[in-house]
Design an enzyme around this catalytic site. Structure first.
Site, PDB file in Angstrom:
ATOM      1  N   THR A 145      35.280   1.186  54.933  1.00 42.79           N
ATOM      2  CA  THR A 145      34.171   0.750  55.733  1.00 42.79           C
ATOM      3  C   THR A 145      33.593  -0.522  55.372  1.00 42.79           C
ATOM      4  O   THR A 145      33.351  -1.481  56.022  1.00 42.79           O
ATOM      5  CB  THR A 145      32.960   1.920  55.856  1.00 42.79           C
ATOM      6  OG1 THR A 145      33.595   3.075  56.276  1.00 42.79           O
ATOM      7  CG2 THR A 145      31.942   1.513  56.650  1.00 42.79           C
ATOM      8  N   VAL A 224      30.122  -4.702  44.829  1.00 41.08           N
ATOM      9  CA  VAL A 224      29.204  -3.531  45.334  1.00 41.08           C
ATOM     10  C   VAL A 224      29.772  -2.207  45.467  1.00 41.08           C
ATOM     11  O   VAL A 224      29.244  -1.359  46.127  1.00 41.08           O
ATOM     12  CB  VAL A 224      28.829  -4.074  46.779  1.00 41.08           C
ATOM     13  CG1 VAL A 224      27.929  -5.541  46.797  1.00 41.08           C
ATOM     14  CG2 VAL A 224      30.100  -4.203  47.566  1.00 41.08           C
ATOM     15  N   ALA A 225      30.608  -2.094  44.729  1.00 40.89           N
ATOM     16  CA  ALA A 225      31.336  -0.611  44.568  1.00 40.89           C
ATOM     17  C   ALA A 225      30.689   0.501  43.511  1.00 40.89           C
ATOM     18  O   ALA A 225      29.742   1.109  43.972  1.00 40.89           O
ATOM     19  CB  ALA A 225      32.754  -0.885  44.219  1.00 40.89           C
ATOM     20  N   ARG A 226      31.009   0.417  42.342  1.00 39.04           N
ATOM     21  CA  ARG A 226      30.516   1.201  41.097  1.00 39.04           C
ATOM     22  C   ARG A 226      30.693   0.147  39.798  1.00 39.04           C
ATOM     23  O   ARG A 226      31.726  -0.432  39.767  1.00 39.04           O
ATOM     24  CB  ARG A 226      31.032   2.506  41.000  1.00 39.04           C
ATOM     25  CG  ARG A 226      30.821   3.546  42.130  1.00 39.04           C
ATOM     26  CD  ARG A 226      29.374   3.825  41.984  1.00 39.04           C
ATOM     27  NE  ARG A 226      28.778   4.944  42.729  1.00 39.04           N
ATOM     28  CZ  ARG A 226      28.633   4.892  44.127  1.00 39.04           C
ATOM     29  NH1 ARG A 226      27.949   3.441  44.294  1.00 39.04           N
ATOM     30  NH2 ARG A 226      27.979   5.917  44.632  1.00 39.04           N
ATOM     31  N   ASP A 250      25.553  -5.417  42.393  1.00 40.63           N
ATOM     32  CA  ASP A 250      24.759  -4.643  42.893  1.00 40.63           C
ATOM     33  C   ASP A 250      24.781  -3.187  41.992  1.00 40.63           C
ATOM     34  O   ASP A 250      24.032  -2.200  42.273  1.00 40.63           O
ATOM     35  CB  ASP A 250      24.909  -4.220  44.063  1.00 40.63           C
ATOM     36  CG  ASP A 250      23.672  -3.434  45.117  1.00 40.63           C
ATOM     37  OD1 ASP A 250      22.623  -3.637  44.799  1.00 40.63           O
ATOM     38  OD2 ASP A 250      24.278  -2.546  45.701  1.00 40.63           O
ATOM     39  N   GLU A 255      22.603   2.080  34.885  1.00 39.11           N
ATOM     40  CA  GLU A 255      21.554   1.969  35.713  1.00 39.11           C
ATOM     41  C   GLU A 255      20.495   2.829  35.562  1.00 39.11           C
ATOM     42  O   GLU A 255      20.565   4.030  35.202  1.00 39.11           O
ATOM     43  CB  GLU A 255      22.118   1.830  37.318  1.00 39.11           C
ATOM     44  CG  GLU A 255      23.287   1.391  37.571  1.00 39.11           C
ATOM     45  CD  GLU A 255      24.019   1.536  39.043  1.00 39.11           C
ATOM     46  OE1 GLU A 255      23.301   2.421  39.756  1.00 39.11           O
ATOM     47  OE2 GLU A 255      24.793   0.949  39.303  1.00 39.11           O
ATOM     48  N   HIS A 274      21.052  -1.805  42.721  1.00 35.00           N
ATOM     49  CA  HIS A 274      21.739  -0.902  43.487  1.00 35.00           C
ATOM     50  C   HIS A 274      21.181  -0.373  44.945  1.00 35.00           C
ATOM     51  O   HIS A 274      20.822   0.630  45.016  1.00 35.00           O
ATOM     52  CB  HIS A 274      21.984   0.395  42.734  1.00 35.00           C
ATOM     53  CG  HIS A 274      23.358   1.322  43.258  1.00 35.00           C
ATOM     54  ND1 HIS A 274      23.936   2.123  42.279  1.00 35.00           N
ATOM     55  CD2 HIS A 274      23.778   1.489  44.174  1.00 35.00           C
ATOM     56  CE1 HIS A 274      25.069   2.508  43.104  1.00 35.00           C
ATOM     57  NE2 HIS A 274      24.689   2.431  44.305  1.00 35.00           N
TER      58      HIS A 274
HETATM   59  P1  NDP Z   1      35.612   4.144  52.269  1.00 31.34           P
HETATM   60  O1  NDP Z   1      36.421   5.486  51.570  1.00 31.34           O
HETATM   61  O2  NDP Z   1      35.655   4.017  53.626  1.00 31.34           O
HETATM   62  O3  NDP Z   1      36.799   2.924  51.776  1.00 31.34           O
HETATM   63  C1  NDP Z   1      37.316   2.917  50.436  1.00 31.34           C
HETATM   64  C2  NDP Z   1      38.745   2.018  50.390  1.00 31.34           C
HETATM   65  O4  NDP Z   1      39.071   1.852  49.162  1.00 31.34           O
HETATM   66  C3  NDP Z   1      39.697   2.839  51.305  1.00 31.34           C
HETATM   67  O5  NDP Z   1      39.934   2.272  52.587  1.00 31.34           O
HETATM   68  C4  NDP Z   1      40.963   2.918  50.318  1.00 31.34           C
HETATM   69  O6  NDP Z   1      42.133   2.581  51.086  1.00 31.34           O
HETATM   70  C5  NDP Z   1      40.699   1.909  49.161  1.00 31.34           C
HETATM   71  N1  NDP Z   1      41.150   2.453  48.043  1.00 31.34           N
HETATM   72  C6  NDP Z   1      40.921   3.624  47.296  1.00 31.34           C
HETATM   73  N2  NDP Z   1      41.640   3.609  46.106  1.00 31.34           N
HETATM   74  C7  NDP Z   1      42.120   2.376  45.812  1.00 31.34           C
HETATM   75  C8  NDP Z   1      42.679   1.784  44.912  1.00 31.34           C
HETATM   76  N3  NDP Z   1      43.040   2.414  43.704  1.00 31.34           N
HETATM   77  N4  NDP Z   1      43.052   0.399  45.110  1.00 31.34           N
HETATM   78  C9  NDP Z   1      42.723  -0.235  46.116  1.00 31.34           C
HETATM   79  N5  NDP Z   1      42.032   0.387  47.099  1.00 31.34           N
HETATM   80  C10 NDP Z   1      41.769   1.663  47.105  1.00 31.34           C
HETATM   81  O7  NDP Z   1      34.645   3.862  51.373  1.00 31.34           O
HETATM   82  P2  NDP Z   1      33.431   2.947  51.709  1.00 31.34           P
HETATM   83  O8  NDP Z   1      33.740   1.546  52.133  1.00 31.34           O
HETATM   84  O9  NDP Z   1      32.374   3.688  52.613  1.00 31.34           O
HETATM   85  O10 NDP Z   1      32.544   2.768  50.184  1.00 31.34           O
HETATM   86  C11 NDP Z   1      33.500   2.412  49.150  1.00 31.34           C
HETATM   87  C12 NDP Z   1      32.675   2.477  47.964  1.00 31.34           C
HETATM   88  O11 NDP Z   1      31.365   1.589  47.938  1.00 31.34           O
HETATM   89  C13 NDP Z   1      32.147   3.992  47.515  1.00 31.34           C
HETATM   90  O12 NDP Z   1      32.903   4.825  47.187  1.00 31.34           O
HETATM   91  C14 NDP Z   1      30.867   3.764  46.610  1.00 31.34           C
HETATM   92  O13 NDP Z   1      31.496   3.703  45.182  1.00 31.34           O
HETATM   93  C15 NDP Z   1      30.394   2.107  47.098  1.00 31.34           C
HETATM   94  N6  NDP Z   1      29.189   2.161  47.691  1.00 31.34           N
HETATM   95  C16 NDP Z   1      28.332   1.392  47.143  1.00 31.34           C
HETATM   96  C17 NDP Z   1      26.840   1.003  47.936  1.00 31.34           C
HETATM   97  C18 NDP Z   1      25.954   0.361  47.090  1.00 31.34           C
HETATM   98  O14 NDP Z   1      25.039   0.810  47.565  1.00 31.34           O
HETATM   99  N7  NDP Z   1      26.340  -0.575  46.509  1.00 31.34           N
HETATM  100  C19 NDP Z   1      26.873   1.872  49.191  1.00 31.34           C
HETATM  101  C20 NDP Z   1      27.985   2.501  49.494  1.00 31.34           C
HETATM  102  C21 NDP Z   1      29.014   2.735  48.822  1.00 31.34           C
HETATM  103  P3  NDP Z   1      43.369   3.053  50.843  1.00 31.34           P
HETATM  104  O15 NDP Z   1      43.410   4.541  50.748  1.00 31.34           O
HETATM  105  O16 NDP Z   1      44.413   2.362  51.876  1.00 31.34           O
HETATM  106  O17 NDP Z   1      43.615   2.789  49.367  1.00 31.34           O
HETATM  107  C1  7N6 Z   2      22.017   5.190  48.417  1.00 27.61           C
HETATM  108  C2  7N6 Z   2      23.513   5.363  47.338  1.00 27.61           C
HETATM  109  C3  7N6 Z   2      26.383   5.058  47.855  1.00 27.61           C
HETATM  110  O1  7N6 Z   2      27.692   5.477  47.369  1.00 27.61           O
HETATM  111  O2  7N6 Z   2      25.627   4.248  46.146  1.00 27.61           O
HETATM  112  C4  7N6 Z   2      25.596   4.045  47.206  1.00 27.61           C
HETATM  113  O3  7N6 Z   2      26.432   5.288  49.013  1.00 27.61           O
HETATM  114  C5  7N6 Z   2      24.424   4.239  48.104  1.00 27.61           C
HETATM  115  C6  7N6 Z   2      22.099   6.296  49.244  1.00 27.61           C
END
Ligand code: NDP
Ligand code: 7N6
Length: 308
Positions: A145, A224-226, A250, A255, A274
């Site tokens: 996403t 912006v992941a972890r 982020d 944290e 974050h």
């Molecule tokens: P999704 O599950 O939609 O997307 C994660 C993508 O990562 C998948 O499409 C997957 O594709 C890919 N992926 C998984 N493992 C690997 C790998 N080893 N190498 C490369 N690509 C990989 O999650 P979101 O986009 O909703 O969120 C992603 C992450 O962002 C969350 O898990 C969270 O940790 C973080 N996050 C942070 C926020 C913040 O506030 N900063 C808010 C929301 C989320 P494929 O299966 O094809 O590999």
């Molecule tokens: C706020 C957390 C997530 O993984 O860390 C982010 O969604 C956001 C609800």
């Protein structure tokens, strides 16, 4: 079993005012009640929560109000036969726009102008420092996403976008996809390396000394992941030693970011607390997801976003 009750665990207060959250569940077909740690659960209960608790394993279904569920023990949910769902799918615009905020600032220098504004200083950057993100390459690592939302935004601004994912499903705006084992090929020509993968054993320390060495010395990291997806000590050394140009972060290994972290002092590192997902609509987005899954649960359908 039918669901009779939705409990909202008080840990949601980390991100949403409790009252707004409870009100948002007016549209859900079962009663919603805010609870603390003293509550016990059974199979007719659903729980919406930010943080994990062992006692949730007695409920029928647990919804994590975050996309990242790395703090939840999915094996324990599988073993207990309790459904766990996450909140992926609602963070494209929020986290996507923060990533673009970082990228545009790092190119156009918003962060440096504000630093100098704080000193009432009419600072002018060196001639060779500003650039446009247009025509630069972004490498987006993790194309779900959030990654897709960033890719389409970068594409719209005239960037060349490449990406890394395990599956070969194409993504709008991404000109070339790389497998994770070709990470170095993917990042070596990128001006921005953008991390949007979940935190898993495979992604922990994904960017470390070798990757910073492989990157351009004028490249920026956007995380912006972890936090643990980047080796933070390596990142600090890479920026200090001009192996890379800077970062927009982020998320952090610890944290809140500790007061003594060297990251605070780096001019070309932008830090946000974050809050990439922050929006005044978060409670509504979560309530929509939960309401949809209550409907599915009650009619025996497969739950959306089930992760265990
Ligand atoms: P999704 O599950 O939609 O997307 C994660 C993508 O990562 C998948 O499409 C997957 O594709 C890919 N992926 C998984 N493992 C690997 C790998 N080893 N190498 C490369 N690509 C990989 O999650 P979101 O986009 O909703 O969120 C992603 C992450 O962002 C969350 O898990 C969270 O940790 C973080 N996050 C942070 C926020 C913040 O506030 N900063 C808010 C929301 C989320 P494929 O299966 O094809 O590999
Ligand atoms: C706020 C957390 C997530 O993984 O860390 C982010 O969604 C956001 C609800």
């Amino acid at each position: 079993t039918e669901l009779d009750q939705l409990y909202i665990h008080e840990s949601v207060e980390n991100v949403i005012p409790q009252d707004a959250f409870v009100d948002a569940f007016d549209e859900v077909s079962i009663p919603a009640e805010l609870v603390g740690d003293d509550r016990e659960y059974d199979a007719s209960d659903a729980v919406a929560t930010y943080a994990p608790r062992p006692e949730f394993l007695n409920a029928g279904w647990v919804h994590c109000i975050r996309a990242g569920y790395d703090e939840f023990d999915t094996d324990a949910y599988d073993a207990a036969g309790v459904a766990l769902t996450n909140s992926s799918g609602i963070h494209g615009s929020t986290v996507g726009e923060l990533a673009l905020t970082f990228m545009l600032s790092l190119a156009r220098l918003g962060h440096r102008y504000r630093d100098h504004q704080n000193e009432r200083s009419w600072w002018e950057p060196p001639y060779d420092r500003p650039f446009t993100i247009e025509n630069e390459r972004a490498c987006v690592v993790g194309l779900g996403t959030i990654g897709e939302a960033i890719a389409t935004r970068c594409d719209a601004l005239g960037m060349d976008v490449v990406g890394v994912r395990r599956s070969d499903e194409p993504v709008p705006g991404v000109s070339e996809l790389f497998d994770p084992d070709r990470l170095h090929d993917a990042i070596e020509n990128a001006r921005f390396v953008v991390l949007t993968v979940p935190h898993t054993p495979e992604t922990e320390g994904l960017l470390s000394d070798e990757e910073f060495a492989a990157m351009r010395d004028d490249a920026f990291v956007i995380n912006v992941a972890r936090g643990p997806v980047v080796d933070e000590e390596s990142l600090i050394a890479a920026v200090k030693n001009d192996r890379i140009a800077g970062a927009g972060l982020d998320v952090f290994e610890t944290e809140p970011l500790p007061d003594d972290s060297p990251l605070w002092d780096l001019d070309e590192v932008i830090i946000s607390p974050h809050k990439g997902s922050a929006t005044n609509r978060y409670h509504l987005d979560i309530a929509d997801l939960v309401a949809e899954n209550v409907r599915r649960y009650q009619s025996g359908d497969i739950l959306k976003n089930r992760v265990a």
